[in-house]
Design an enzyme around this catalytic site. Structure first.
Site, mmCIF file in Angstrom:
data_model
loop_
_atom_site.group_PDB
_atom_site.id
_atom_site.type_symbol
_atom_site.label_atom_id
_atom_site.label_comp_id
_atom_site.label_asym_id
_atom_site.label_seq_id
_atom_site.Cartn_x
_atom_site.Cartn_y
_atom_site.Cartn_z
ATOM 1 N N LYS A 76 0.864 -1.174 0.000
ATOM 2 C CA LYS A 76 0.000 0.000 0.000
ATOM 3 C C LYS A 76 0.901 1.225 0.000
ATOM 4 C CE LYS A 76 -3.746 2.398 2.334
ATOM 5 N NZ LYS A 76 -4.423 2.581 1.021
ATOM 6 N N LYS B 203 19.235 10.765 -0.979
ATOM 7 C CA LYS B 203 19.120 11.642 0.175
ATOM 8 C C LYS B 203 19.992 12.876 -0.023
ATOM 9 C CE LYS B 203 18.323 7.543 2.888
ATOM 10 N NZ LYS B 203 19.019 6.425 3.533
ATOM 11 N N ARG C 183 24.955 -2.282 5.307
ATOM 12 C CA ARG C 183 26.266 -1.656 5.071
ATOM 13 C C ARG C 183 26.424 -0.449 6.002
ATOM 14 N NH1 ARG C 183 22.581 0.245 1.285
ATOM 15 N NH2 ARG C 183 22.257 2.487 1.486
#
Ligand code: MV4
Length: 448
Positions: A201, A237, A292
């Protein structure tokens, strides 16, 4: 403890790892492509081995060449950094086959973490909240339609072998779902070598919150709190912070316990990150495991005072965690701006070239992790990240003022960089008030 570690990476993260090794009295071996012969990681390491031509596929992704470099130089362990081979199970297995320690999770945990659909299935069966959707992979358009009917539109189609937003498709209705379903599997196979897809969803305007964890090889775990990573551009980011303005102590404890439960369930050890989506009502859902050391690890280091690379190396050498959860304390507020050689006025197009002018920021509470120097040439062959500016302040307001000040000192000439873009975000009133979610950048870029 290891005597020699090979660093299978380049750029700022290779320097970051070399610095930790030096502080721990461990010898370092750099590897480099023909494009990186003049790089700082080559200069700072005790030894350096050329591993091939500029193309990543032929050098930093070339498992045989890297294993060969480790064997010829007598490295006992390899730190993969982030990107490249860091989450590659074949690489971890190749290390094991050659009696070299892979500084990261066990290869079995890499397999589960890299298979997002099966991770969802395993974790949901253990009662961990995953985003409502399919139970594992979806194999037919009929199955997809029935799941979407149950959880409600819009739904998101994700590639099981993907991650980090790659290969995602948003479907608002049955027609879109049918159309995307038929192409998604082929695309996933082409991009990730794995045709499996799953459905979730779509959570509207969530915040992306991730929890840093550490686990040793004896089943001991701690969490180091959250990072707020909602400010992303095409799933890259741009700004991260710790703590998050929407996470209070009680939510942090709950999310931390969930992150540790995830790590336990998949047999994870070493440093890792559990990503969650947090909705407007304070519900959080598991999204994926990043197996990582991450780009944004410094914000956690600054607020906890814990060196994550030291911890990784100690864990891999077989030491038990010396930290317990009550040893983890948090102080202050850290923000990181990723500095990319990219043009924010031209859709973040990469901007390689020679750095003809350079002034680095400094002063109290400022950390600069970068491999650039005056006259360094930013190569077109690799990721455009050329550095990270990280600040620590007593609280969020002070951290923002400190970041504004540090950004204003930071000058990079000769190429386009993201510094001016960050300066504008740091002036934005929604950013300043902490009113951020994953739609922040869309709003920012349309209304300023
Ligand atoms: C989502 C989502 C909403 N609902 N999954 C983007 C990165 C990748 N790790 C997963 N991503 C998302 N997955 C569901 N079920 C929204 C995003 C998302 C996003 C997440 C974090 C930060 C920015 C984002 C921008 C768009 C979409």
């Amino acid at each position: 403890m290891f005597k020699k570690i090979l660093i299978a990476n380049r750029g700022e993260i290779a320097l970051r790892i070399i610095r930790a090794c030096k502080e721990m009295g461990i010898g370092t071996i750099a590897v480099f492509s023909d494009a990186d012969a003049r790089s700082l990681h080559v200069k700072y390491a005790d030894e350096a081995v050329n591993i091939g031509p500029p193309l990543s596929r032929k050098s930093y992704l070339n498992i045989d060449n890297i294993i060969q470099a480790a064997k010829s130089s007598g490295a006992e362990a390899i730190h993969p950094g982030y990107g490249f081979l860091s989450e590659n199970q074949s690489f971890a297995l190749a290390c094991a086959d050659n009696n070299i320690v892979f500084i990261g999770p066990p290869h079995e945990a890499l397999l589960v973490a890299g298979n997002k659909a099966s991770a969802r299935k395993v974790l949901s069966s253990l009662g961990i909240a995953v985003i409502p959707g399919s139970d594992g992979i979806v194999s037919s358009p009929q199955e997809a339609a029935s799941i979407a009917g149950r959880v409600g539109y819009p739904v998101i189609i994700k590639a099981s072998g993907g991650g980090g937003g790659r290969g995602m498709r948003l479907a608002h209705n049955p027609e879109e779902l049918a159309a995307f379903f038929s192409v998604a599997s082929g695309e996933a196979r082409a991009a990730f070598g794995n045709p499996d897809i799953y459905i979730e969803k779509y959570i509207t305007a969530p915040r992306h919150i991730e929890i840093q964890i550490l686990g040793d090889q004896y089943g001991n775990y701690v969490h180091l709190g959250e990072r707020e990573c909602s400010i992303q551009k095409r799933y890259q980011k741009l700004i991260e912070e710790s703590p998050s303005s929407c996470v209070d102590r009680s939510l942090r404890e709950k999310m931390g316990a969930t992150a540790i439960a995830v790590a336990q369930a998949i047999g994870y050890s070493n440093a890792g990150t559990v990503e969650f989506l947090l909705d407007g009502k304070g519900n959080y859902y598991f999204m994926e495991v990043n197996a990582r050391l991450q780009v944004e690890h410094p914000v956690t280091e600054l607020v906890t005072g814990i060196d994550l690379v030291w911890q990784q190396i100690r864990i891999s050498s077989g030491e038990a965690l010396s930290l317990t959860q009550k040893d983890i304390t948090r102080k202050g507020w850290a923000i990181e701006c990723r500095i990319n050689a990219a043009d924010p006025d031209d859709n973040f197009m990469p901007s390689p070239g020679v750095i003809s002018d350079l002034t680095l920021p400094g002063g109290p509470g400022v950390r600069v992790d970068t491999h650039i120097f005056l006259n360094y040439e930013v190569s077109p062959f690799y990721d455009s990240l050329i550095g990270k500016l990280i600040v620590l302040g007593e609280d969020r307001k002070m951290a923002i003022h400190r970041m504004q000040r540090a950004l204003s000192e930071f000058r990079i000439g000769g190429i386009k960089v993201t510094i001016p873009f960050h300066e504008k975000i740091l002036q934005n009133k929604d950013f300043i008030s902490g009113n951020i979610d994953t739609y922040f950048l869309d709003r920012f870029e349309t209304t300023g």
